[in-house]
Scaffold this active site. Structure first.
Site, PDB file in Angstrom:
ATOM      1  N   CYS A  94     -13.073  -1.960   6.023  1.00  0.00           N
ATOM      2  CA  CYS A  94     -12.611  -2.947   5.051  1.00  0.00           C
ATOM      3  C   CYS A  94     -13.238  -4.291   5.394  1.00  0.00           C
ATOM      4  CB  CYS A  94     -11.088  -3.059   5.132  1.00  0.00           C
ATOM      5  SG  CYS A  94     -10.396  -4.278   4.003  1.00  0.00           S
ATOM      6  N   HIS A 136      -8.262   2.757  -1.862  1.00  0.00           N
ATOM      7  CA  HIS A 136      -8.327   1.705  -0.850  1.00  0.00           C
ATOM      8  C   HIS A 136      -8.177   0.319  -1.503  1.00  0.00           C
ATOM      9  CE1 HIS A 136     -10.158  -0.248   2.876  1.00  0.00           C
ATOM     10  NE2 HIS A 136     -10.194  -1.209   1.987  1.00  0.00           N
ATOM     11  N   GLU A 137      -8.931   0.096  -2.576  1.00  0.00           N
ATOM     12  CA  GLU A 137      -8.873  -1.211  -3.252  1.00  0.00           C
ATOM     13  C   GLU A 137      -7.514  -1.421  -3.915  1.00  0.00           C
ATOM     14  OE1 GLU A 137     -11.070  -3.278  -2.497  1.00  0.00           O
ATOM     15  OE2 GLU A 137     -12.304  -1.734  -1.574  1.00  0.00           O
ATOM     16  N   HIS A 140      -4.887  -2.870  -1.757  1.00  0.00           N
ATOM     17  CA  HIS A 140      -4.947  -4.323  -1.567  1.00  0.00           C
ATOM     18  C   HIS A 140      -4.064  -5.039  -2.597  1.00  0.00           C
ATOM     19  CE1 HIS A 140      -7.926  -4.927   1.576  1.00  0.00           C
ATOM     20  NE2 HIS A 140      -8.775  -4.097   0.990  1.00  0.00           N
TER      21      HIS A 140
HETATM   22 CO    CO Z   1     -10.393  -3.306   1.978  1.00  0.00          CO
END
Ligand code: CO
Length: 176
Positions: A94, A136-137, A140
């Site tokens: 990341c 993954h995004e 966030h």
């Molecule tokens: Co990330």
């Protein structure tokens, strides 16, 4: 314009991002800047919260010449509506957590609703790397990081490095 990337330990990364409307000012400029920032940092995905804006948008551009893999997208106000049952373990990094990576367990398939850069509503299924990068995004946007969901073993392996990152001792070249 290159935007400063927020790093592990910065409380903003723990904020839950909010949906945006079509009236959001200079969105195309922000998207361009996010791509420029991500490319400079040699990343494959970036959420707006990582450049300090808690809004529900992330971008992806990932390529692998060997397997002829190419995936690019802008995801606005996304909502993962279904996770597949099969799970896989694969390494992830990341841009907000420089220099390290860890193996993360995730569902291999997802269905997601989102708006693209032209504000067209899409409902799509993704699997493999595309699905993984999106997940993954997407995390966030919920104020989560991939390091939150590691196995106990991976957590203990990475915790010394995470402490250094938090202190600013361990940093990425793209951050200078
Ligand atoms: Co990330």
């Amino acid at each position: 314009m290159i935007l400063p990337i927020k790093i592990y330990g910065d409380p903003i990364l723990r904020k839950v991002s909010v949906a945006i409307t079509k009236n959001y000012l200079n969105l195309n400029k922000l998207i361009d800047d996010m791509f420029e920032t991500m490319h400079k940092a040699k990343g494959i995905g970036l959420a707006a919260i990582q450049v300090g804006l808690p809004i529900r948008i992330f971008i992806i551009e990932a390529t692998d010449d060997e397997t002829k893999f190419y995936f690019k997208g802008v995801f606005i106000n996304p909502n993962i509506i279904k996770f597949g049952e099969e799970e896989k373990y694969l390494p992830e990094g990341c841009l907000s957590i420089p220099k390290i990576s860890g193996v993360v367990k995730r569902p291999d398939r997802i269905s997601i609703e989102y708006l693209d850069q032209n504000w067209e509503k899409k409902t799509e299924k993704f699997e493999g790397w595309e699905s993984r990068i999106i997940q993954h995004e997407y995390e966030h946007l919920q104020g989560e990081l991939y390091t939150d969901n590691l196995s106990t073993m991976w957590k203990s392996m990475l915790s010394p490095s995470l402490e250094l990152i938090e202190k600013g001792t361990l940093t990425g070249d793209y951050l200078t």
